[in-house]
Design a protein around this motif. Structure first.
Motif, PDB file in Angstrom:
ATOM      1  N   ILE B 259      39.016  -9.848  59.809  1.00 35.64           N
ATOM      2  CA  ILE B 259      39.420 -10.341  58.193  1.00 35.64           C
ATOM      3  C   ILE B 259      40.893 -10.907  58.743  1.00 35.64           C
ATOM      4  O   ILE B 259      41.803 -10.312  59.337  1.00 35.64           O
ATOM      5  CB  ILE B 259      39.651  -9.583  57.292  1.00 35.64           C
ATOM      6  CG1 ILE B 259      38.441  -9.309  56.717  1.00 35.64           C
ATOM      7  CG2 ILE B 259      40.797 -10.204  56.487  1.00 35.64           C
ATOM      8  CD1 ILE B 259      38.632  -7.622  56.153  1.00 35.64           C
ATOM      9  N   ARG B 287      44.570 -12.647  49.615  1.00 37.41           N
ATOM     10  CA  ARG B 287      43.377 -12.854  49.697  1.00 37.41           C
ATOM     11  C   ARG B 287      42.529 -11.742  50.746  1.00 37.41           C
ATOM     12  O   ARG B 287      40.929 -10.928  50.598  1.00 37.41           O
ATOM     13  CB  ARG B 287      42.937 -14.111  50.466  1.00 37.41           C
ATOM     14  CG  ARG B 287      41.942 -14.863  51.159  1.00 37.41           C
ATOM     15  CD  ARG B 287      42.184 -15.967  52.208  1.00 37.41           C
ATOM     16  NE  ARG B 287      43.242 -15.858  53.357  1.00 37.41           N
ATOM     17  CZ  ARG B 287      42.214 -15.312  54.368  1.00 37.41           C
ATOM     18  NH1 ARG B 287      41.307 -14.400  54.721  1.00 37.41           N
ATOM     19  NH2 ARG B 287      43.035 -15.208  55.404  1.00 37.41           N
ATOM     20  N   GLU B 291      39.103  -9.442  50.161  1.00 32.00           N
ATOM     21  CA  GLU B 291      38.229  -9.248  51.413  1.00 32.00           C
ATOM     22  C   GLU B 291      37.763  -8.570  52.403  1.00 32.00           C
ATOM     23  O   GLU B 291      36.723  -7.457  52.089  1.00 32.00           O
ATOM     24  CB  GLU B 291      38.377 -10.688  52.123  1.00 32.00           C
ATOM     25  CG  GLU B 291      37.459 -11.864  53.019  1.00 32.00           C
ATOM     26  CD  GLU B 291      37.758 -12.803  53.621  1.00 32.00           C
ATOM     27  OE1 GLU B 291      37.925 -12.469  54.675  1.00 32.00           O
ATOM     28  OE2 GLU B 291      38.797 -13.921  53.508  1.00 32.00           O
TER      29      GLU B 291
END
Lengths: 321, 412
Positions: B259, B287, B291
């Motif tokens: 990520i 974010r 994720e």
């Protein structure tokens, strides 16, 4: 004579104003708390109403620490004198009728003198206490005062011009049909801005900016002197709000004519209180929504923007009246 | 320069130069001061309101943790390094644990690496929100301060839900994390992150439109990048000068290789760009958390922890909210570290911050000095400086004790 002394010291004079000052502090703290999603004072009295009183008496009984290099006489006896300044000023404000307790025909000039004297007392106290934070604070305080004095006087001049007189009672009685705020809105706005500067509230809390110079000129004070200073600051709040009410919002006057003397007095008092608290409330909201600016920014704001604006207002009044 | 600018500059010069202070113009800032959360002393030399020189004097919060680590075994040490900082406590334990892990051949479960990323990013959100609120406090904007700290509670609640604690998480351990995520944690994380991203948008609007905030932060604390590079700042302070440096992408750890963070930079290098940069980083962290929570693999969160760590030296670093946090660990094969050396981001940033202050006014001190998000408790160390002979040396606890005994024997 006894009646006059009662009016001066108890109602509607000193004692009455001190209680309004406590109520103002409570309202200020409660409003700020509501805006910032906190609860504010809660336990002393109903909804924490007596918290400012409790704070005052707590300070009275605290230890007084006198700095070694301070001027002890001014340090101890200055705060009561500082307290007396807005206390005398408050006696000029008309509350129960068109005349204040100490009213005379040029009392507006005396009010201006009192506001200047208040700053002078503050700087005397700061210098008497010594200390570097106090010194910086006094420098900023005097600089700020010299910047806002001109717009202050010009904005007070507008209602005096409209009323064609330099006494508060004449200004009040001239507003029986129209409030001066409708003819001099710019002056009213300038007066509010200048009030924030006089009261050392954001964005003009530069002389007592706590993250820069601790408590400013109040840093060295403790115990009874500090209690007097805190009470004086609240009293200044009330004094300026009631002055705004008197100069621009028609003071205690009623739109209708009431025959009964007693009922009339009660209504006058109520109208005056509602207007004063509304002006105070407006100031609380403005100060909660702004950050502190710097001293040179304040100087340039007050000289470059508010002074020409107040001149413009005076010009408009002279041309159209 | 236009006439208006010239006039304003002249006015500013007159208004700040009018005030004359004590002859040497020295104003103490700290060790106890309302703007500082922790004790630290800055000598500020003034000329009018203008700052000529700032001299930091560190050491008021020194607690001897590096020495104390030598008396604890590897597991106890994790909980002590967490106590170095109350805000980025997980970053400290993560950096220590990763450094120790690099001495061994241990495999860290993939699920544990994802959980480490989630906690590290939640901590970054909470740390940046804390700093943003304090900017409100330092500029006298108490309403902003209260609002932001109220929103920060949402993140702290999430951290408490996952780790059991709000501040000192006690969550990282050698080979993984101590507990698995609670069931259905995404049901708590998703609404909280949605709420926070709305609030961050709102704060961005305030910061870029509110006039008093703009004049207090825009152009304040500018320092040329050449000077800055010489003083070696880290973290957001370096990124806001236009350098794209971030340990998370430069040397990925935890699950940052899967990520990938979007490293933001800015070229203005003033306090206002720091505000925007940190808000951008919060959005990016939100974010990444979302994720990670949707793509988290199943499996173990830790394997068996060895008592003794093989002999060797190791260095490790993580990107703490304030910048690169560096650890050095030496093991001689026993159950205790022989030496642990910690370089916190605040120590790297403090010289840049004092450089940023020069030429500004006293009113800028709180905003600029704390613009690096200082954490003095992390930073302090004991260095003895003999001004008479111009020598400086560092001393450990045993030597200090012996010195004390000798001094008293001699001088009694």
């Amino acid at each position: 004579m006894i009646n006059w002394i009662f009016q001066l010291l108890v109602f509607p004079g000193l004692t009455f104003f001190v209680w309004i000052a406590f109520a103002f502090e409570w309202l200020e703290r409660k409003t700020a708390a509501k805006i910032q999603s906190r609860v504010g004072p809660l336990t002393a009295g109903p909804k924490g109403f007596l918290q400012p009183v409790a704070d005052y008496f707590k300070l009275i009984f605290k230890e007084e620490i006198i700095p070694r290099n301070s001027d002890k006489f001014v340090f101890l006896f200055g705060p009561p004198l500082y307290f007396s300044v807005p206390a005398i000023g408050a006696a000029f404000i008309p509350i129960l009728g068109e005349k204040g307790v100490l009213s005379h025909s040029y009392d507006l000039l005396f009010i201006l003198f009192i506001m200047a004297f208040s700053v002078l007392m503050a700087s005397m106290l700061g210098y008497a206490a010594g200390g570097r934070y106090s010194t910086i604070s006094i420098g900023r305080l005097v600089l700020q005062y010299t910047s806002y004095e001109v717009p202050l006087i010009l904005s007070i001049l507008a209602p005096a011009l409209l009323a064609r007189g330099l006494s508060l009672s004449k200004i009040v009685s001239s507003q029986i049909s129209h409030w001066h705020v409708f003819y001099a809105p710019i002056s009213f706005a300038v007066f509010l801005i200048v009030s924030l500067a006089e009261l050392e509230k954001p964005p003009f809390d530069i002389p007592s900016a706590k993250t820069e110079i601790v408590a400013g000129w109040m840093t060295e004070f403790s115990g009874r002197p500090l209690a007097y200073i805190k009470l004086t600051k609240n009293l200044n709040y009330v004094f300026l709000s009631s002055l705004a009410t008197t100069l621009f919002l028609g003071g205690p006057l009623l739109p209708i004519d009431v025959q009964d003397e007693f009922l009339k007095t009660i209504l006058f008092l109520l109208v005056f209180l509602i207007k004063t608290f509304s002006v105070g409330f407006l100031i609380f909201i403005i100060k909660s929504a702004l950050a502190r600016i710097k001293i040179e920014q304040a100087t340039s704001l007050l000289w470059v923007i508010t002074t020409p604006l107040s001149f413009l207002q005076l010009l408009l009044i002279v041309l159209f009246r | 320069m236009s006439d208006k600018d010239q006039a304003e500059e002249k006015l500013a010069k007159i208004s700040t130069g009018l005030i004359q202070y004590s002859p040497e113009g020295l104003v103490p800032f700290g060790p106890v001061h309302p703007a500082l959360k922790e004790p630290e002393y800055f000598k500020i030399i003034l000329e009018g309101e203008k700052i000529v020189q700032v001299i930091p004097r560190i050491g008021y919060a020194h607690r001897g943790i590096e020495r104390a680590l030598q008396d604890r075994n590897w597991i106890q040490a994790i909980y002590l390094v967490e106590r170095i900082c109350g805000i980025c406590s997980f970053s400290h334990s993560l950096a220590f644990v990763q450094t120790v892990e690099s001495l061994t051949e241990l495999e860290i479960p993939r699920r544990a690496r994802y959980i480490r990323l989630i906690i590290a990013e939640l901590e970054r959100i909470h740390s940046h929100l804390l700093w943003l609120g304090l900017v409100g406090y330092w500029t006298g904007f108490d309403t902003l301060f209260m609002w932001i700290w109220r929103d920060r509670e949402r993140v702290l609640d999430l951290i408490e839900l996952i780790t059991g604690n709000r501040v000192h998480k006690s969550y990282a351990t050698i080979t993984g994390v101590r507990r698995d995520l609670p069931e259905n944690i995404e049901r708590h994380i998703q609404p909280a992150m949605k709420y926070l991203s709305d609030r961050v948008k709102f704060y961005k609007e305030i910061i870029n439109s509110e006039a008093t905030i703009l004049i207090r932060t825009k152009g304040i604390g500018w320092v040329s990048p050449d000077v800055a590079v010489r003083l070696c700042p880290v973290g957001p302070l370096l990124r806001c000068m236009g350098f794209k440096r971030d340990v998370r992408t430069d040397d990925p750890y935890a699950a940052y290789d899967e990520i990938v963070p979007d490293v933001k930079t800015s070229t203005d290098s003033d306090v206002h760009s720091l505000l925007n940069l940190r808000l951008d980083e919060i959005e990016d962290s939100i974010r990444m958390v979302l994720e990670a929570i949707t793509s988290i693999p199943t499996g173990q969160v830790k394997s068996s922890i060895p008592r003794a760590i093989p002999r060797g030296d190791a260095m490790g670093h993580v990107e703490a909210p304030r910048g690169e946090l560096f650890y050095f660990v030496r093991s001689e094969g026993g159950n205790k570290p022989v030496r642990v050396k910690i370089r916190t981001p605040t120590l790297a940033n403090i010289l840049t911050a004092t450089e940023m202050l020069k030429g500004h006014t006293l009113a800028d001190v709180p905003v600029v000095l704390t613009g690096m998000d200082p954490c003095f408790g992390c930073m302090d160390r004991l260095t003895i400086i003999d001004i008479g002979e111009g020598k400086r040396w560092q001393i450990n606890g045993e030597e200090l004790r012996r010195y004390g005994i000798e001094w008293y024997n001699k001088n009694r």
